[in-house]
Design a protein around this motif. Structure first.
Motif, mmCIF file in Angstrom:
data_model
loop_
_atom_site.group_PDB
_atom_site.id
_atom_site.type_symbol
_atom_site.label_atom_id
_atom_site.label_comp_id
_atom_site.label_asym_id
_atom_site.label_seq_id
_atom_site.Cartn_x
_atom_site.Cartn_y
_atom_site.Cartn_z
ATOM 1 N N LEU A 159 67.973 61.426 -73.601
ATOM 2 C CA LEU A 159 68.660 60.308 -72.943
ATOM 3 C C LEU A 159 69.194 59.318 -73.972
ATOM 4 O O LEU A 159 70.279 58.751 -73.802
ATOM 5 N N MET A 160 68.422 59.089 -75.050
ATOM 6 C CA MET A 160 68.908 58.206 -76.108
ATOM 7 C C MET A 160 70.194 58.753 -76.708
ATOM 8 O O MET A 160 71.177 58.004 -76.894
ATOM 9 N N GLU A 161 70.198 60.020 -77.032
ATOM 10 C CA GLU A 161 71.393 60.630 -77.622
ATOM 11 C C GLU A 161 72.596 60.532 -76.695
ATOM 12 O O GLU A 161 73.737 60.352 -77.144
ATOM 13 N N ARG A 162 72.348 60.612 -75.424
ATOM 14 C CA ARG A 162 73.441 60.639 -74.452
ATOM 15 C C ARG A 162 73.895 59.251 -74.026
ATOM 16 O O ARG A 162 75.078 59.012 -73.791
ATOM 17 N N MET A 163 72.985 58.289 -73.970
ATOM 18 C CA MET A 163 73.284 57.007 -73.364
ATOM 19 C C MET A 163 73.351 55.818 -74.314
ATOM 20 O O MET A 163 74.180 54.924 -74.133
ATOM 21 N N VAL A 196 55.361 67.868 -88.768
ATOM 22 C CA VAL A 196 55.638 66.446 -88.608
ATOM 23 C C VAL A 196 56.483 65.890 -89.754
ATOM 24 O O VAL A 196 57.049 64.798 -89.646
ATOM 25 N N GLN A 197 56.597 66.630 -90.854
ATOM 26 C CA GLN A 197 57.374 66.170 -92.008
ATOM 27 C C GLN A 197 58.789 65.748 -91.632
ATOM 28 O O GLN A 197 59.313 64.744 -92.127
ATOM 29 N N GLN A 198 59.435 66.541 -90.759
ATOM 30 C CA GLN A 198 60.845 66.299 -90.437
ATOM 31 C C GLN A 198 61.092 64.913 -89.855
ATOM 32 O O GLN A 198 62.184 64.365 -89.999
ATOM 33 N N TYR A 199 60.066 64.318 -89.263
ATOM 34 C CA TYR A 199 60.229 63.009 -88.627
ATOM 35 C C TYR A 199 60.146 61.857 -89.634
ATOM 36 O O TYR A 199 60.383 60.705 -89.269
ATOM 37 N N GLU A 220 70.311 63.345 -89.401
ATOM 38 C CA GLU A 220 70.138 64.602 -88.691
ATOM 39 C C GLU A 220 69.188 64.400 -87.514
ATOM 40 O O GLU A 220 68.383 63.470 -87.501
ATOM 41 N N LYS A 221 69.258 65.283 -86.576
ATOM 42 C CA LYS A 221 68.435 65.183 -85.375
ATOM 43 C C LYS A 221 66.952 65.158 -85.745
ATOM 44 O O LYS A 221 66.485 65.928 -86.578
#
Length: 631
Positions: free
Chosen positions: A298-302, A598-601, A609-610
């Motif tokens: 929803l964040m990405e969309r709104m 969890v590293q990617q976060y 990046e996403k």
């Protein structure tokens, strides 16, 4: 005649005996007084303009010959030996008068330039353990420590004003006296100058510490008397649930289309469909993986964000991209250049970003118009007043839909009044200092190693081949780290607990290798609750052991930190090794595997990046705002 002479002689004998008795009584009293209070003798010769000096003889300082098996402090301005560098953070902490602000910063600046001398905490009424704990905590100003392969802390020849003030306050609270002497001709002599500040009349003490402390600090005295009971991680979990249900923002003065969109998003997040096709090891990282995924989508969309253009550089719109405070700078840089979320029309925005640098604001101290910390707060207040007059959005929600990102230690303090209604994204996420779980966001402390290749050098040795049980290296900042070293430095071969390591290329490489070769990495607080070691541990897949009471870890609203990290109360430092050894091998292996996921976060990317760190910070702001909106 003879009778008169004998009578007079008897009277004189009585008088002489009386004088002798009085002299003995005075001597006994003075010795007792000396024993208890250190012969407190005010010296008026150096009292000048509010500067008071004291001459007090010390009765329990060790001789120089007894101080061989100790650590020696070389430089109060040395860096913390985490390669990610707490140096700038701790140098700023050196300037802090009080954890709660206030004080005459100009006076402190002058005092900083003086040569540091000596101060020693001394027991009163036999409370030697408490004295040792004070001396140990006073040692936290030292940054470069040379070990002689002994377990005890020894003489400190330099100490910051902040730590000397801390020594004074703590010694008073524990019934201790500060033994000092104006002579500097011998190592057992000390010099203490105190300066009474204009704003809050607190005493600043300048000097250094020299003492021969026992190998083991009395933790009950050092930690048990520090104030209120710490908030455990389980209590924080309960607070999050409670606040999420009860902490609703006030209704806006008038409704808007954006409010309805947020209400709709809240409903969808609460009723998110359960996602079943996800590996259990991944889902376990989150409090509710289905809720997180729905909210993120929803964040990405709104989500739309308006970035205020008001404010002059360097405090506003000028990100600092290196060092301990890089997180706030990188977010500012990436947010300002973002085209997906940022809108030019504030009427379309769900959130409003205040782009100021807490580091730049702090560095403005002592420049024109910034004579004290109060001036820093007023600068932010004036900014809020400006945008409130120019736009109607601040007044509509009283700032509840506004946010800022700040990593400097002081940010939690100089934003609590004028920006307290905002969503505060803070590195210094101390629940005991006003950080509000469910509204504020905990910001990771990160050092940017490579903007071009942020994933470079991540990972470590396979968990089954890591020979070190626990590792820590760092400057003696705060009161926790000296205690950690006193209990575990050179105590067990699998416990690699050190002071500062060299900050050259070789020293930094060795530091990383220790992390990559260790099963657990000790993330002990410094002056404040946050430390870059938490993120470093994740990078090198070394299970973080967080020893920092009241610290709310990053993204606490969505991540299940207990799935991949350990939280140990400061009072449990003596049991550290036993706690680690009690963890089953299977549990450790699973926790270590989760770190890889969890590293990617926690990684920055030059182009976001996403699910990277930029998006995770923004999501936490979005998520907290959505859940605050009243249906």
């Amino acid at each position: 005649m003879d009778f008169c002479f004998k009578g007079l002689y008897a009277v004189q004998i009585k008088q002489l005996l009386s004088i002798i008795v009085i002299a003995i009584a005075v001597l006994v009293f003075s010795q007792t007084f000396t024993l208890l209070y250190g012969n407190y003798l005010p010296s008026l010769s150096r009292a000048n303009g509010g500067i008071l000096s004291f001459m007090v003889s010390s009765t329990n300082l060790s001789n120089r010959s007894k101080l061989d098996n100790t650590y020696i402090v070389h430089d109060v301005f040395g860096n913390d030996n985490s390669p990610d560098g707490e140096a700038s953070s701790e140098r700023d902490a050196y300037n802090v008068i009080s954890s709660d602000g206030g004080g005459d910063m100009n006076a402190l600046s002058e005092i900083e330039e003086r040569n540091l001398k000596l101060v020693t905490a001394k027991p009163v009424n036999g409370d030697t353990d408490a004295a040792r704990s004070i001396n140990s905590r006073a040692s936290t100003a030292s940054h470069h420590i040379k070990s002689s392969n002994q377990t005890g802390f020894g003489p400190l020849n330099q100490l910051s004003p902040r730590d000397l003030k801390f020594v004074s306050q703590e010694s008073e609270s524990l019934g201790l006296s500060v033994a000092t002497n104006t002579s500097t001709l011998h190592d057992d002599k000390v010099d203490l100058e105190t300066h009474r500040t204009n704003e809050d009349n607190e005493l600043l003490q300048v000097g250094s510490l020299i003492t021969n402390i026992s190998p083991i600090v009395a933790v009950d005295s050092a930690l048990g008397k520090r104030g209120g009971k710490p908030t455990s991680i389980s209590q924080m979990n309960s607070l999050l649930l409670t606040n999420s249900a009860s902490m609703k923002a006030m209704r806006p003065l008038w409704s808007s289309a954006r409010d309805k969109e947020l209400q709709h998003a809240q409903l969808q997040i609460k009723n998110a469909p359960i996602i079943r096709d996800v590996p259990e090891v991944h889902a376990s990282l989150f409090r509710n993986y289905s809720t997180f995924r729905r909210s993120y989508e929803l964040m990405e969309r709104m989500l739309k964000v308006y970035v205020y253009r008001e404010g002059e550089k360097p405090i506003f719109h000028q990100p600092h991209l290196r060092g301990i405070y890089a997180s706030e700078g990188w977010f500012m840089k990436l947010m300002d250049g973002n085209k997906k979320f940022v809108v030019r029309d504030p009427k379309k925005a769900h959130l409003f970003y205040i782009p100021f640098s807490s580091l730049k604001l702090r560095n403005a101290l002592h420049e024109p118009n910034f004579a004290s910390q109060k001036d820093l707060e007023n600068h932010l207040k004036n900014y809020v007043d400006t945008v409130a007059r120019k736009y109607r959005f601040w007044n509509r929600t009283k700032g509840a839909d506004h946010f800022f990102v700040a990593c400097h230690d002081w940010a939690i303090r100089f934003t609590r009044n004028n920006l307290g209604s905002c969503i505060r994204v803070l590195c210094n996420s101390n629940i005991a200092r006003g950080f509000k779980i469910g509204k504020d966001v905990s910001l990771p402390v990160t050092y940017i190693r490579s903007g071009e290749n942020p994933s470079k050098d991540l990972g470590g040795i396979h968990p089954s081949k890591r020979p070190i049980l626990a590792f820590f290296a760092g400057g003696m900042h705060g009161y926790v780290r000296p205690i950690l070293l006193q209990y575990w430095n050179n105590r067990e071969p699998d416990m690699k607990i050190f002071g500062p390591m060299p900050r050259d290329i070789e020293g930094k490489a060795r530091y990383r290798e220790f992390m990559k070769s260790s099963r657990y990495c000790i993330c002990a607080k410094g002056y404040e609750v946050h430390t870059p070691r938490v993120v470093e541990s994740i990078y090198y897949e070394c299970v973080p052991v967080i020893v920092s009471d009241n610290y709310v870890p990053p993204f606490f609203d969505v991540l299940n930190w207990e799935a991949f990290a350990l939280f140990i109360l400061e009072k449990d430092i003596p049991n550290l090794r036993g706690i680690l050894l009690s963890i089953p091998e299977e549990k450790y292996t699973v926790m270590q595997q989760r770190l890889k996921i969890v590293q990617q976060y926690f990684v920055w990317h030059k182009i976001p990046e996403k699910y990277d760190l930029f998006h995770m910070i923004l999501h936490s702001v979005w998520y907290n705002r959505v859940l605050q909106v009243k249906p």
